[in-house]
Each structure stands twice: as structure tokens, then as C-alpha cells.
Design a protein around this motif. Structure first.
Motif, PDB file in Angstrom:
ATOM      1  N   ALA A  10       0.860  -1.186   0.000  1.00  8.47           N
ATOM      2  CA  ALA A  10       0.000   0.000   0.000  1.00  8.47           C
ATOM      3  C   ALA A  10       0.892   1.231   0.000  1.00  8.47           C
ATOM      4  N   ALA A  11       0.361   2.333  -0.514  1.00  7.77           N
ATOM      5  CA  ALA A  11       1.154   3.561  -0.585  1.00  7.77           C
ATOM      6  C   ALA A  11       0.233   4.771  -0.620  1.00  7.77           C
ATOM      7  N   ILE A  12       0.786   5.923  -0.210  1.00  5.74           N
ATOM      8  CA  ILE A  12       0.060   7.183  -0.288  1.00  5.74           C
ATOM      9  C   ILE A  12       1.071   8.308  -0.492  1.00  5.74           C
ATOM     10  N   ARG A  13       0.654   9.350  -1.196  1.00  7.37           N
ATOM     11  CA  ARG A  13       1.532  10.486  -1.468  1.00  7.37           C
ATOM     12  C   ARG A  13       1.053  11.716  -0.706  1.00  7.37           C
ATOM     13  N   LEU A  14       1.990  12.432  -0.086  1.00  3.40           N
ATOM     14  CA  LEU A  14       1.708  13.661   0.632  1.00  3.40           C
ATOM     15  C   LEU A  14       2.426  14.805  -0.082  1.00  3.40           C
ATOM     16  N   THR A  15       1.684  15.864  -0.368  1.00  2.00           N
ATOM     17  CA  THR A  15       2.259  17.020  -1.049  1.00  2.00           C
ATOM     18  C   THR A  15       1.849  18.287  -0.325  1.00  2.00           C
ATOM     19  N   GLN A  16       2.803  19.144  -0.037  1.00  2.00           N
ATOM     20  CA  GLN A  16       2.488  20.412   0.591  1.00  2.00           C
ATOM     21  C   GLN A  16       1.738  21.305  -0.385  1.00  2.00           C
ATOM     22  N   GLY A  17       0.767  22.065   0.139  1.00  2.00           N
ATOM     23  CA  GLY A  17      -0.101  22.860  -0.712  1.00  2.00           C
ATOM     24  C   GLY A  17       0.641  23.809  -1.628  1.00  2.00           C
ATOM     25  N   ALA A  18       1.734  24.391  -1.145  1.00  2.00           N
ATOM     26  CA  ALA A  18       2.500  25.329  -1.960  1.00  2.00           C
ATOM     27  C   ALA A  18       3.080  24.666  -3.196  1.00  2.00           C
ATOM     28  N   ASP A  19       3.338  23.361  -3.112  1.00  2.00           N
ATOM     29  CA  ASP A  19       3.863  22.615  -4.249  1.00  2.00           C
ATOM     30  C   ASP A  19       2.745  21.980  -5.068  1.00  2.00           C
ATOM     31  N   ALA A  20       1.637  21.638  -4.421  1.00  2.00           N
ATOM     32  CA  ALA A  20       0.539  20.953  -5.109  1.00  2.00           C
ATOM     33  C   ALA A  20      -0.047  21.789  -6.242  1.00  2.00           C
ATOM     34  N   VAL A  21       0.033  23.112  -6.129  1.00  7.41           N
ATOM     35  CA  VAL A  21      -0.558  23.969  -7.167  1.00  7.41           C
ATOM     36  C   VAL A  21       0.161  23.823  -8.500  1.00  7.41           C
ATOM     37  N   SER A  22       1.359  23.228  -8.503  1.00  8.85           N
ATOM     38  CA  SER A  22       2.088  23.040  -9.762  1.00  8.85           C
ATOM     39  C   SER A  22       1.659  21.787 -10.508  1.00  8.85           C
ATOM     40  N   ASP A  23       0.869  20.929  -9.867  1.00  8.66           N
ATOM     41  CA  ASP A  23       0.399  19.695 -10.497  1.00  8.66           C
ATOM     42  C   ASP A  23      -1.055  19.881 -10.926  1.00  8.66           C
ATOM     43  N   PRO A  24      -1.397  19.655 -12.189  1.00  5.60           N
ATOM     44  CA  PRO A  24      -2.765  19.933 -12.669  1.00  5.60           C
ATOM     45  C   PRO A  24      -3.849  19.216 -11.877  1.00  5.60           C
ATOM     46  N   ARG A  25      -3.645  17.937 -11.562  1.00  5.53           N
ATOM     47  CA  ARG A  25      -4.694  17.186 -10.866  1.00  5.53           C
ATOM     48  C   ARG A  25      -4.848  17.655  -9.427  1.00  5.53           C
ATOM     49  N   LEU A  26      -3.741  17.900  -8.756  1.00  5.09           N
ATOM     50  CA  LEU A  26      -3.812  18.360  -7.372  1.00  5.09           C
ATOM     51  C   LEU A  26      -4.349  19.787  -7.304  1.00  5.09           C
ATOM     52  N   ALA A  27      -3.981  20.614  -8.278  1.00  7.60           N
ATOM     53  CA  ALA A  27      -4.498  21.978  -8.321  1.00  7.60           C
ATOM     54  C   ALA A  27      -6.010  21.974  -8.545  1.00  7.60           C
ATOM     55  N   ALA A  28      -6.498  21.036  -9.369  1.00  6.75           N
ATOM     56  CA  ALA A  28      -7.942  20.927  -9.593  1.00  6.75           C
ATOM     57  C   ALA A  28      -8.656  20.539  -8.310  1.00  6.75           C
ATOM     58  N   MET A  29      -8.019  19.655  -7.532  1.00  3.57           N
ATOM     59  CA  MET A  29      -8.591  19.247  -6.257  1.00  3.57           C
ATOM     60  C   MET A  29      -8.733  20.453  -5.328  1.00  3.57           C
ATOM     61  N   LEU A  30      -7.692  21.277  -5.272  1.00  3.39           N
ATOM     62  CA  LEU A  30      -7.737  22.467  -4.426  1.00  3.39           C
ATOM     63  C   LEU A  30      -8.830  23.424  -4.883  1.00  3.39           C
ATOM     64  N   ARG A  31      -8.967  23.587  -6.196  1.00  2.00           N
ATOM     65  CA  ARG A  31      -9.989  24.507  -6.713  1.00  2.00           C
ATOM     66  C   ARG A  31     -11.395  24.032  -6.389  1.00  2.00           C
ATOM     67  N   CYS A  32     -11.607  22.716  -6.374  1.00  8.07           N
ATOM     68  CA  CYS A  32     -12.936  22.170  -6.124  1.00  8.07           C
ATOM     69  C   CYS A  32     -13.266  22.078  -4.643  1.00  8.07           C
ATOM     70  N   SER A  33     -12.281  22.290  -3.801  1.00  8.46           N
ATOM     71  CA  SER A  33     -12.533  22.265  -2.367  1.00  8.46           C
ATOM     72  C   SER A  33     -13.152  23.592  -1.937  1.00  8.46           C
ATOM     73  N   ALA A  34     -13.626  23.615  -0.700  1.00  6.83           N
ATOM     74  CA  ALA A  34     -14.192  24.856  -0.167  1.00  6.83           C
ATOM     75  C   ALA A  34     -13.142  25.681   0.561  1.00  6.83           C
ATOM     76  N   LEU A  35     -11.875  25.278   0.467  1.00  9.79           N
ATOM     77  CA  LEU A  35     -10.822  26.008   1.151  1.00  9.79           C
ATOM     78  C   LEU A  35     -10.547  27.333   0.442  1.00  9.79           C
ATOM     79  N   PRO A  36     -10.436  28.416   1.188  1.00 12.20           N
ATOM     80  CA  PRO A  36     -10.049  29.693   0.569  1.00 12.20           C
ATOM     81  C   PRO A  36      -8.662  29.564  -0.047  1.00 12.20           C
ATOM     82  N   GLN A  37      -8.437  30.253  -1.142  1.00  7.38           N
ATOM     83  CA  GLN A  37      -7.154  30.160  -1.826  1.00  7.38           C
ATOM     84  C   GLN A  37      -6.000  30.559  -0.915  1.00  7.38           C
ATOM     85  N   ALA A  38      -6.252  31.468   0.004  1.00  8.05           N
ATOM     86  CA  ALA A  38      -5.207  31.914   0.914  1.00  8.05           C
ATOM     87  C   ALA A  38      -4.728  30.795   1.836  1.00  8.05           C
TER      88      ALA A  38
END
Length: 262
Positions: free
Chosen positions: A113-141
């Protein structure tokens, strides 16, 4: 993407048989990865877990073992079509893996089994992870202080399933150590009950990716003790230990370009 070695045949340091291609790199590449991950995540996240079967991937052979599990589950079984898939050698690794903390569970040389952890400041550079952030209710800040969990891969066998709670606990502890305040992941509707038992709650709007089921964003306040207590989350023990012992501390480091290594 990580460049596989040209060599074929057996290797003393990898987990492949003599009939399979070796994808190991030299010691120098592994040293660069270890130093980089230590700067980004801290020594505690890379150290030995309290569970002997949980490890952080710091070597090429470990990362490729995770990549082969991803290929099995996401490409062969799930039909995913990714530009970063190596069909010839059967693994799936992505550029964001260079700065992410990849955790794996299993006995030596076998990734169950495996899982990947990415810090938010870096996740915005990945299209799929950035899409996840955009679809969340978290403020961009708040994106920069968020921990993004992705590529959860678990074999179907019973012992792999049994290791999942320990893997989740180590990932949660690493998130606390990194200084993140919120954890975020994408889940299919059928998997939401599992994550809800850990304390995650739906957030934002649903979306779909080509060839995949509908996805929902789930979030967890890493220090939301009330929620963890309400659901009797196994993560609560990690929060208790963290607050009792304090963080080891990490460096403030932005994205490191390891494009030649991954």
C-alpha cells in the motif's frame, strides 16, 4: 520522470528478478532525494515509523516499487491514461513525486500500500492536485498551509488492507510535523465512509475526471480534536503524542526542481 537505468538483469539493491529490467539509480541520485525530502519534510517524517511495516520512500527502488503498484491499480485495473506512464516497464510516477513524501507499507522489498503527501504550496504546480484544491471549499489563501493527500494505492489482499490504518496514522503525523493545518484528499463516493471514520468531511463541489467516477473533496483539520473525538478516529492517538512531545521542526522550502531526477 525518473529515468530508468539502461542495464537489464538482476541488481543487488532492487526488488526485481533477473528476468525483469532494473530501474535503480546510483547512490548519488538517492542522496539528492534524501537531502531534499529532509529539507521539505523534516527528519522525523523520513525516520522509522512506530509500525515496522511503514516506510518513507527515499530510494529509487522504493519509489519505483510504489510506481509499479500504481500501474497495477490505476492503469491496468482502472484504465487510467497518463502521460507519465511507463508501459514498457510497468510503472507510473509523476513530476510532483520529486517534492512529495511518498509513504509505503509492506515487508522489505514488497509494496502492499502507498500514499503520497504534497504540501499545498507545491501541489498547485500539479494539474490534478491543483484541480482538487480549486474544487474544495478552502479559501485560496489557505492552500499554502494545506496537506494534499493523493495516489492512495492498496492491494486487494487482506494483509494490505490491514496495514492501511497504520499508513494513515503515519501520514497524519507527517502532516502535523510539516506544519500543515488542514489535510485534503479526493475520494470516490463509495470510499467516503472509510475516510469519515478518520475524521474527514466532504468539502466543496464534486467533479469528474476522464474515465473515472465522480470525485468529492474531503478535508480534515489536523488539530480538530473535537471531530476526531466525535468519530473516535484512530488519528487521535497521534495528535495526543504530537501535542505531548512537540514537533521536531522542518525548514521552509519551496518547490525544488528535480526534473532531471524524476
Amino acid at each position: 520522470m525518473m529515468r530508468p537505468a539502461e542495464a537489464r538483469g538482476g541488481c543487488r539493491s532492487c526488488d526485481r528478478s533477473d528476468a525483469e529490467p532494473c530501474t535503480c539509480q546510483g547512490v548519488d541520485g538517492d542522496t539528492v532525494r534524501m537531502v531534499t525530502l529532509s529539507q521539505l519534510w523534516g527528519a522525523e517524517a523520513l525516520g522509522r515509523s512506530c509500525h515496522p511495516a511503514i516506510h518513507a520512500a527515499t530510494k529509487s527502488r522504493e519509489l519505483h516499487s510504489i510506481g509499479r503498484l500504481r500501474y497495477l491499480l490505476f492503469v491496468e485495473r482502472g484504465g487510467e491514461n497518463s502521460a507519465y506512464t511507463n508501459h514498457g516497464e510497468g510503472w507510473l510516477l509523476e513530476p510532483i513525486d520529486a517534492v512529495s513524501l511518498n509513504l509505503w507499507a509492506g515487508p522489505e522489498r514488497r509494496c502492499l500500500a502507498a500514499i503520497r503527501l504534497t504540501q499545498g504550496a507545491d501541489a498547485v504546480s500539479d494539474p490534478r492536485l491543483a484541480a482538487m484544491l480549486r474544487c474544495s471549499a478552502l479559501p485560496q489563501a489557505d492552500h499554502h498551509s494545506c496537506l494534499v493527500l493523493s495516489r492512495l494505492a492498496v492491494r486487494r489482499e487482506a494483509r494490505a488492507q490491514a496495514l492501511t490504518p497504520a499508513l494513515a496514522r503515519h501520514a497524519y503525523r507527517a502532516g502535523l510535523e510539516s506544519g500543515a493545518s488542514m489535510a485534503l484528499l479526493a475520494s470516490r463516493p463509495t470510499d467516503i465512509p472509510f475516510f469519515a471514520r478518520l475524521g474527514f468531511r466532504p468539502s466543496g463541489t464534486a467533479w469528474a475526471e476522464p474515465g473515472m467516477d465522480e470525485l468529492r473533496c474531503l478535508t480534515l483539520g489536523l488539530r480538530d480534536r473535537a471531530t476526531l473525538q466525535t468519530v473516535k478516529s484512530p488519528l487521535l492517538a497521534e495528535l495526543d503524542a504530537f501535542e505531548a512531545n512537540g514537533p521536531v521542526g522542518t525548514s521552509e522550502v519551496s518547490i525544488v526542481d528535480l526534473g532531471d531526477d524524476l
